[in-house]
Each structure stands twice: as structure tokens, then as C-alpha cells.
Design a protein around this motif. Structure first.
Motif, PDB file in Angstrom:
ATOM      1  N   GLU A 142      11.250  -0.989   8.993  1.00 25.70           N
ATOM      2  CA  GLU A 142      10.412  -0.585   7.862  1.00 25.70           C
ATOM      3  C   GLU A 142       9.178   0.177   8.326  1.00 25.70           C
ATOM      4  N   GLU A 143       8.593  -0.233   9.445  1.00 24.94           N
ATOM      5  CA  GLU A 143       7.439   0.495   9.996  1.00 24.94           C
ATOM      6  C   GLU A 143       7.807   1.939  10.303  1.00 24.94           C
ATOM      7  N   ILE A 144       8.993   2.127  10.843  1.00 25.85           N
ATOM      8  CA  ILE A 144       9.440   3.486  11.164  1.00 25.85           C
ATOM      9  C   ILE A 144       9.605   4.292   9.883  1.00 25.85           C
ATOM     10  N   ALA A 145      10.266   3.715   8.884  1.00 21.45           N
ATOM     11  CA  ALA A 145      10.469   4.416   7.613  1.00 21.45           C
ATOM     12  C   ALA A 145       9.140   4.721   6.928  1.00 21.45           C
ATOM     13  N   GLU A 146       8.194   3.788   6.990  1.00 22.73           N
ATOM     14  CA  GLU A 146       6.891   3.990   6.348  1.00 22.73           C
ATOM     15  C   GLU A 146       6.097   5.121   7.004  1.00 22.73           C
ATOM     16  N   SER A 147       6.357   5.399   8.276  1.00 22.08           N
ATOM     17  CA  SER A 147       5.667   6.505   8.944  1.00 22.08           C
ATOM     18  C   SER A 147       6.225   7.859   8.501  1.00 22.08           C
ATOM     19  N   GLU A 148       7.313   7.823   7.749  1.00 21.05           N
ATOM     20  CA  GLU A 148       7.963   8.994   7.151  1.00 21.05           C
ATOM     21  C   GLU A 148       8.172  10.166   8.114  1.00 21.05           C
ATOM     22  N   PRO A 149       8.933   9.927   9.195  1.00 20.11           N
ATOM     23  CA  PRO A 149       9.292  11.063  10.051  1.00 20.11           C
ATOM     24  C   PRO A 149      10.272  11.962   9.291  1.00 20.11           C
ATOM     25  N   GLU A 150      10.406  13.201   9.719  1.00 19.26           N
ATOM     26  CA  GLU A 150      11.343  14.108   9.050  1.00 19.26           C
ATOM     27  C   GLU A 150      12.774  13.606   9.167  1.00 19.26           C
ATOM     28  N   GLU A 151      13.060  12.975  10.306  1.00 19.50           N
ATOM     29  CA  GLU A 151      14.413  12.495  10.558  1.00 19.50           C
ATOM     30  C   GLU A 151      14.353  11.171  11.302  1.00 19.50           C
ATOM     31  N   ARG A 183      16.913   6.333   1.996  1.00 23.01           N
ATOM     32  CA  ARG A 183      17.391   7.183   0.901  1.00 23.01           C
ATOM     33  C   ARG A 183      16.327   7.311  -0.188  1.00 23.01           C
ATOM     34  N   GLN A 184      15.646   6.233  -0.504  1.00 25.17           N
ATOM     35  CA  GLN A 184      14.622   6.243  -1.546  1.00 25.17           C
ATOM     36  C   GLN A 184      13.416   7.095  -1.171  1.00 25.17           C
ATOM     37  N   LYS A 185      13.198   7.291   0.114  1.00 27.44           N
ATOM     38  CA  LYS A 185      12.074   8.123   0.569  1.00 27.44           C
ATOM     39  C   LYS A 185      12.284   9.598   0.217  1.00 27.44           C
ATOM     40  N   LYS A 186      13.525  10.033   0.132  1.00 20.42           N
ATOM     41  CA  LYS A 186      13.938  11.386  -0.249  1.00 20.42           C
ATOM     42  C   LYS A 186      13.532  12.493   0.732  1.00 20.42           C
TER      43      LYS A 186
END
Length: 113
Positions: A40-49, A76-79
Motif C-alpha cells: 500500500e505504501e508503494i501504491a500511495e506513492s503513485e509511481p507511473e508504473e 486499478r482504482q488509482k487509474k
């Protein structure tokens, strides 16, 4: 960032936006909580990929597959995050289980080597 035990290891390489999981994950639902927070920490940092490299993950139980599925849904929800999963044809559970993740995120790129 890294979590390492005698059974498994997970780490994140920020330079390549790659998360590596290796070993054997036979945890119960609650025991996956540190891994969930890690992802979740990785997803929250919102990298391009995000590249999820599972090529050396020999075993993942149903609780682990559920954890991965929830992570794919979160991404997926981050879009704005593209996701690629790298698996191995030599590890039997990966073929069927990883293909099922495409149903959760059709834009997911799945590569089985």
C-alpha cells in the motif's frame, strides 16, 4: 524497503519501480498485514508504473492470492498507475492464478517466462 524472513523476502527497487517477492508465502490472513502495508505504501506513492516480479515466488497460498488480488484492485482504482506482473511458467501455481488477475485489471500486463 524490505521485509525478510527465513521463508520469504519482499523488497522494492524504487529506481526500476519493481517489487520482488521470492521464497514461499504460507501465512495466515493476519500475518499478511505487514506485506499489505508494504504494498500500500508503494501504491500511495503513485509511481507511473509498478512491476511486480514473482518469478522466484515458489509458493503462495490462497490468503496470499487474496492479498495480491486486493493490491491489484487498489492499483486499478488509482487509474494513473500502470502495472506489470512478471511470473514464471516453471512454477505451477503462477499460470492460472496470475491470469485470473487480468479479470480484476484488464490493463494489467502479464508476462510469464
Amino acid at each position: 524497503m524490505e521485509i525478510k524472513t527465513d521463508e520469504y523476502q519482499i523488497w522494492y527497487d524504487r529506481a526500476t519501480a519493481s517489487v520482488f517477492l521470492q521464497g514461499s508465502l504460507r501465512l495466515t490472513g493476519e500475518e499478511y498485514e505487514p506485506l499489505v502495508k508494504f504494498l500500500e505504501e508503494i501504491a500511495e506513492s503513485e509511481p507511473e508504473e509498478i512491476i511486480l516480479n514473482l518469478q522466484k515466488l515458489e509458493f503462495l497460498n490462497s490468503s496470499g492470492i487474496s492479498m495480491l488480488s486486493k493490491f491489484v484492485i487498489k492499483v486499478r482504482q488509482k487509474k494513473n498507475i500502470n502495472m506489470e506482473i512478471k511470473g514464471s511458467k516453471a512454477i505451477p501455481w503462477q499460470g492460472k492464478s496470475l491470469r485470473n488477475l487480468l479479470r480484476l485489471m484488464p490493463a494489467l500486463k502479464l508476462e510469464l517466462e
